[in-house]
Design a protein around this motif. Structure first.
Motif, PDB file in Angstrom:
ATOM      1  N   LEU A 142       0.828  -1.198   0.000  1.00 47.13           N
ATOM      2  CA  LEU A 142       0.000   0.000   0.000  1.00 47.13           C
ATOM      3  C   LEU A 142       0.868   1.254   0.000  1.00 47.13           C
ATOM      4  N   LYS A 143       1.951   1.234   0.775  1.00 48.36           N
ATOM      5  CA  LYS A 143       2.844   2.387   0.830  1.00 48.36           C
ATOM      6  C   LYS A 143       3.508   2.629  -0.528  1.00 48.36           C
ATOM      7  N   SER A 144       3.973   1.569  -1.178  1.00 48.76           N
ATOM      8  CA  SER A 144       4.603   1.744  -2.489  1.00 48.76           C
ATOM      9  C   SER A 144       3.584   2.218  -3.523  1.00 48.76           C
ATOM     10  N   TYR A 145       2.343   1.741  -3.412  1.00 45.11           N
ATOM     11  CA  TYR A 145       1.294   2.190  -4.328  1.00 45.11           C
ATOM     12  C   TYR A 145       1.018   3.675  -4.131  1.00 45.11           C
ATOM     13  N   MET A 146       0.978   4.113  -2.861  1.00 46.31           N
ATOM     14  CA  MET A 146       0.715   5.521  -2.576  1.00 46.31           C
ATOM     15  C   MET A 146       1.859   6.396  -3.100  1.00 46.31           C
ATOM     16  N   LEU A 147       3.105   5.938  -2.973  1.00 46.65           N
ATOM     17  CA  LEU A 147       4.234   6.695  -3.493  1.00 46.65           C
ATOM     18  C   LEU A 147       4.180   6.806  -5.010  1.00 46.65           C
ATOM     19  N   GLN A 148       3.831   5.707  -5.669  1.00 53.59           N
ATOM     20  CA  GLN A 148       3.712   5.739  -7.124  1.00 53.59           C
ATOM     21  C   GLN A 148       2.590   6.670  -7.545  1.00 53.59           C
ATOM     22  N   GLU A 149       1.489   6.652  -6.792  1.00 59.99           N
ATOM     23  CA  GLU A 149       0.350   7.505  -7.108  1.00 59.99           C
ATOM     24  C   GLU A 149       0.734   8.972  -6.967  1.00 59.99           C
TER      25      GLU A 149
END
Length: 72
Positions: A25-32
């Motif tokens: 979830l954290k990596s997804y939020m950073l990519q977003e």
């Protein structure tokens, strides 16, 4: 079987799954957030290009009008 599960690596399995989910979830939020920054810069670039093309079209139109009115 119960002793093997409670004494080995399977005891921490739910925590591992939860940690992996949080990291994903954290990596997804950073990519977003990176994508929104890229989209904002792309939007500004597109707006700038639109204004440049609009100014070229206006100058071209004014040139045609002046040519027809002066040279008739």
């Amino acid at each position: 079987m119960v002793l093997k599960v409670w004494s080995g690596q399977f005891h921490r399995l739910p925590h591992t799954i939860h940690l992996r989910r949080l990291l994903t979830l954290k990596s997804y939020m950073l990519q977003e957030s990176k994508l929104t920054a890229v989209q904002k810069s792309q939007s500004a670039s597109n707006r700038r290009l639109g204004f440049i093309l609009l100014s070229v079209a206006i100058v071209f139109f004014v040139g045609i009008v002046l040519k027809r009115s002066l040279l008739g």
